[in-house]
Design an enzyme around this catalytic site. Sequence first.
Site, PDB file in Angstrom:
ATOM      1  N   CYS A 120      46.310  32.516  75.045  1.00 49.77           N
ATOM      2  CA  CYS A 120      45.053  33.114  75.522  1.00 49.77           C
ATOM      3  C   CYS A 120      44.261  33.841  74.435  1.00 49.77           C
ATOM      4  O   CYS A 120      43.073  33.565  74.243  1.00 49.77           O
ATOM      5  CB  CYS A 120      45.345  34.115  76.639  1.00 49.77           C
ATOM      6  SG  CYS A 120      46.572  33.575  77.816  1.00 49.77           S
ATOM      7  N   GLU A 149      22.858  36.218  89.079  1.00 53.52           N
ATOM      8  CA  GLU A 149      21.850  36.332  90.143  1.00 53.52           C
ATOM      9  C   GLU A 149      21.647  35.001  90.867  1.00 53.52           C
ATOM     10  O   GLU A 149      21.140  34.969  91.981  1.00 53.52           O
ATOM     11  CB  GLU A 149      20.523  36.849  89.583  1.00 53.52           C
ATOM     12  CG  GLU A 149      19.752  35.865  88.743  1.00 53.52           C
ATOM     13  CD  GLU A 149      18.429  36.445  88.215  1.00 53.52           C
ATOM     14  OE1 GLU A 149      17.674  36.996  89.021  1.00 53.52           O
ATOM     15  OE2 GLU A 149      18.186  36.332  87.003  1.00 53.52           O
ATOM     16  N   LYS A 154      43.182  31.707  71.296  1.00 53.74           N
ATOM     17  CA  LYS A 154      42.278  30.669  71.813  1.00 53.74           C
ATOM     18  C   LYS A 154      40.910  31.237  72.142  1.00 53.74           C
ATOM     19  O   LYS A 154      39.885  30.703  71.751  1.00 53.74           O
ATOM     20  CB  LYS A 154      42.947  30.034  73.038  1.00 53.74           C
ATOM     21  CG  LYS A 154      42.175  29.022  73.826  1.00 53.74           C
ATOM     22  CD  LYS A 154      41.293  29.564  74.902  1.00 53.74           C
ATOM     23  CE  LYS A 154      41.904  30.514  75.878  1.00 53.74           C
ATOM     24  NZ  LYS A 154      42.786  29.941  76.855  1.00 53.74           N
ATOM     25  N   HIS A 193      18.627  41.248  87.698  1.00 54.30           N
ATOM     26  CA  HIS A 193      17.790  40.298  86.960  1.00 54.30           C
ATOM     27  C   HIS A 193      17.528  40.817  85.554  1.00 54.30           C
ATOM     28  O   HIS A 193      17.304  42.016  85.385  1.00 54.30           O
ATOM     29  CB  HIS A 193      16.476  40.118  87.722  1.00 54.30           C
ATOM     30  CG  HIS A 193      15.549  39.177  87.039  1.00 54.30           C
ATOM     31  ND1 HIS A 193      15.754  37.800  87.029  1.00 54.30           N
ATOM     32  CD2 HIS A 193      14.411  39.401  86.322  1.00 54.30           C
ATOM     33  CE1 HIS A 193      14.777  37.226  86.348  1.00 54.30           C
ATOM     34  NE2 HIS A 193      13.955  38.172  85.909  1.00 54.30           N
ATOM     35  N   GLU A 220      40.172  22.808  76.561  1.00 54.28           N
ATOM     36  CA  GLU A 220      39.787  23.962  75.729  1.00 54.28           C
ATOM     37  C   GLU A 220      39.844  23.608  74.242  1.00 54.28           C
ATOM     38  O   GLU A 220      38.920  23.901  73.484  1.00 54.28           O
ATOM     39  CB  GLU A 220      40.718  25.151  76.011  1.00 54.28           C
ATOM     40  CG  GLU A 220      40.448  25.768  77.374  1.00 54.28           C
ATOM     41  CD  GLU A 220      41.326  26.964  77.701  1.00 54.28           C
ATOM     42  OE1 GLU A 220      40.961  27.731  78.593  1.00 54.28           O
ATOM     43  OE2 GLU A 220      42.395  27.129  77.068  1.00 54.28           O
ATOM     44  N   CYS A 275      50.854  34.082  75.232  1.00 56.11           N
ATOM     45  CA  CYS A 275      49.499  34.594  75.451  1.00 56.11           C
ATOM     46  C   CYS A 275      48.942  35.248  74.189  1.00 56.11           C
ATOM     47  O   CYS A 275      47.842  34.934  73.753  1.00 56.11           O
ATOM     48  CB  CYS A 275      49.509  35.575  76.624  1.00 56.11           C
ATOM     49  SG  CYS A 275      47.927  36.359  76.897  1.00 56.11           S
TER      50      CYS A 275
HETATM   51  P1  NDP Z   1      47.993  20.939  82.734  1.00 58.16           P
HETATM   52  O1  NDP Z   1      49.076  20.852  83.729  1.00 58.16           O
HETATM   53  O2  NDP Z   1      46.803  21.805  83.000  1.00 58.16           O
HETATM   54  O3  NDP Z   1      47.434  19.489  82.437  1.00 58.16           O
HETATM   55  C1  NDP Z   1      48.264  18.477  81.932  1.00 58.16           C
HETATM   56  C2  NDP Z   1      47.453  17.211  81.823  1.00 58.16           C
HETATM   57  O4  NDP Z   1      48.173  16.263  81.047  1.00 58.16           O
HETATM   58  C3  NDP Z   1      47.158  16.574  83.155  1.00 58.16           C
HETATM   59  O5  NDP Z   1      45.831  16.104  83.136  1.00 58.16           O
HETATM   60  C4  NDP Z   1      48.170  15.420  83.192  1.00 58.16           C
HETATM   61  O6  NDP Z   1      47.721  14.304  83.912  1.00 58.16           O
HETATM   62  C5  NDP Z   1      48.230  15.033  81.744  1.00 58.16           C
HETATM   63  N1  NDP Z   1      49.440  14.310  81.385  1.00 58.16           N
HETATM   64  C6  NDP Z   1      50.707  14.548  81.795  1.00 58.16           C
HETATM   65  N2  NDP Z   1      51.554  13.652  81.221  1.00 58.16           N
HETATM   66  C7  NDP Z   1      50.802  12.853  80.459  1.00 58.16           C
HETATM   67  C8  NDP Z   1      51.090  11.746  79.623  1.00 58.16           C
HETATM   68  N3  NDP Z   1      52.338  11.295  79.448  1.00 58.16           N
HETATM   69  N4  NDP Z   1      50.066  11.137  78.984  1.00 58.16           N
HETATM   70  C9  NDP Z   1      48.807  11.593  79.137  1.00 58.16           C
HETATM   71  N5  NDP Z   1      48.462  12.624  79.911  1.00 58.16           N
HETATM   72  C10 NDP Z   1      49.452  13.266  80.563  1.00 58.16           C
HETATM   73  O7  NDP Z   1      48.738  21.325  81.389  1.00 58.16           O
HETATM   74  P2  NDP Z   1      48.256  22.038  80.064  1.00 58.16           P
HETATM   75  O8  NDP Z   1      49.234  21.618  79.040  1.00 58.16           O
HETATM   76  O9  NDP Z   1      46.810  21.789  79.795  1.00 58.16           O
HETATM   77  O10 NDP Z   1      48.418  23.582  80.410  1.00 58.16           O
HETATM   78  C11 NDP Z   1      49.691  24.091  80.794  1.00 58.16           C
HETATM   79  C12 NDP Z   1      49.555  25.329  81.639  1.00 58.16           C
HETATM   80  O11 NDP Z   1      49.073  26.394  80.855  1.00 58.16           O
HETATM   81  C13 NDP Z   1      48.601  25.131  82.790  1.00 58.16           C
HETATM   82  O12 NDP Z   1      49.344  25.052  83.964  1.00 58.16           O
HETATM   83  C14 NDP Z   1      47.711  26.338  82.782  1.00 58.16           C
HETATM   84  O13 NDP Z   1      47.862  27.065  83.974  1.00 58.16           O
HETATM   85  C15 NDP Z   1      48.156  27.177  81.597  1.00 58.16           C
HETATM   86  N6  NDP Z   1      46.990  27.482  80.768  1.00 58.16           N
HETATM   87  C16 NDP Z   1      46.001  28.271  81.268  1.00 58.16           C
HETATM   88  C17 NDP Z   1      44.881  28.530  80.511  1.00 58.16           C
HETATM   89  C18 NDP Z   1      43.790  29.379  81.051  1.00 58.16           C
HETATM   90  O14 NDP Z   1      44.017  30.111  81.992  1.00 58.16           O
HETATM   91  N7  NDP Z   1      42.584  29.320  80.511  1.00 58.16           N
HETATM   92  C19 NDP Z   1      44.715  27.993  79.182  1.00 58.16           C
HETATM   93  C20 NDP Z   1      45.800  27.163  78.770  1.00 58.16           C
HETATM   94  C21 NDP Z   1      46.886  26.927  79.546  1.00 58.16           C
HETATM   95  P3  NDP Z   1      48.273  13.997  85.378  1.00 58.16           P
HETATM   96  O15 NDP Z   1      47.461  14.864  86.289  1.00 58.16           O
HETATM   97  O16 NDP Z   1      48.025  12.545  85.520  1.00 58.16           O
HETATM   98  O17 NDP Z   1      49.741  14.336  85.395  1.00 58.16           O
END
Ligand code: NDP
Length: 494
Positions: free
Chosen positions: A91, A490, A94, A485, A220, A86
Amino acid sequence: MTKRQATPEIATPTPAKERRRAREISAEPAVENVPRRKRAGKPPKAREADFVVIGAGSGGVAAARRAASHGARVILVERGAIGGTCVNRGCVPKKMLSYGATWAAILSGCLSHTGGKEDWRDAIVRVNAEVARLNASYTQRLAEAGVEILHGEARLAAPTEIVIGNEIVHARKTLIATGARPRALPVPGGELAGTSDDVFTWQTVPASIAVIGGGYIAVELASILSRYGVKVDLLVREDWLLPRFDHDISRSLAEALAATGIRLHFNTDVTLLSQTNGAVEVCYRQDSHPGRTQTVRAQAVLAAIGREANVHGLGLEEIGVKMGPKGGIRVDRQFRSSERSLYAIGDCMAENIHLTPVAIAQGRWVADRLFGKRGDIADFDFVPTAVFCEPAIGAVGLTEAQAIEAAGGKADRIRTEIKRFVSLENRFGGNAQTSMFKLVLNARSGRVLGAHLMDNAAPEIVQTLAVALRLGLKTSHLKSTLPLHPTVAEELFG
Ligand code: NDP
């Protein structure tokens, strides 16, 4: 409960002692092959603690400080920077880069600012300064709380016996809070793809990038980099972004991102990465073009395809800790692993919501339970969440699809209200970007089951809405409360 003053000397349980002795004895022959200099080294020092926390990320730090506040003797082990993902690679940096990107875009839109890549250099300096301030502040607050920090890689010789370099610590309880790390792209040439960890080390941005993934991190980073002037291709495996979010919101977000110049490729199956003339070529297949391999060329590639539990090298399997199918630590409702004295919280657990506040709440709860008063754990039904892209997304509660499923598939029991509008901020910026608010409601009672917002103010609004949803917010409450407002919030009222 264990108070520091009252804690008796902790005797290492005999079985662990015996196991250790057995290991030392069985290791004897191998010692013969060890060079004399190493064999003559100091024997490991053994120490004792009430609570050893492995991992100084948000969850680990929270648990360590809370346990120390109850008088426990706490040792916190970390191999990298204090603050974990984080603070150092997630976080905080970012969100700061996102602020920089937003301001640069606003300024370039209306105040003749240059914007783009030059701003990255300034932004990363500011980010690094804040991360360094946070590292120092965390370290100081841990010291003030009486938590001892050991820097190094921890390995468990037994559930309560932790080896860190030349030291051995015997703990009454051990907490694993090691978080998660980016999953590697499982295709030939996958090693050519960087991860979100790398981005925060960049001194400059590439001219073009292919981002693989459709979740929080991919969206992001694509949005941030695009606003720093990088040409972005986003390759998404599904046919929508942000699989866990409401579909109306993800559809609107896709339009908004495309309008900013990000090229979105849906239904892509990435098959190969190769290096050609200083660029990386990403080969992928798409359902819409069966049998045809397509390519995107970019100066750099990022894979953001999910994260996996950071448990490698801890020795968990060797001591018999049960793991989940995807590699995380399996725990019961009290965050206790199959080894009763070993606990796990946060992203290294087999099943969890991967968000910083979730890990913090779990860490504090475990520390309270073990060393203080047993309290109620936070409510994980209404966890607010945000995606810090432009425009930002904020959500809490059920999506429309989840609400219908919860109503036994009876879609007529669920009603939605959707508002689309252009905010004053965007009007000022000369930008016609539409914001969107969607409420998912119980059709009969008007109770708000979920709120899904797209606007840069969405994360701030959703934080407060989470309280209202927990308390049973209904549309009648929104109608009978006067709005403030002019604000974006709102639009929820009246
Ligand atoms: P996520 O689980 O959010 O998303 C992963 C994505 O990658 C999905 O769309 C998945 O598709 C895809 N994917 C998986 N395998 C492959 C592949 N081999 N080829 C192409 N696409 C693939 O993971 P992130 O890495 O984005 O984030 C990880 C965690 O970090 C999240 O769970 C989140 O909670 C946390 N996080 C939170 C943030 C926030 O609160 N703002 C910011 C950043 C991270 P499919 O659905 O088809 O598997």
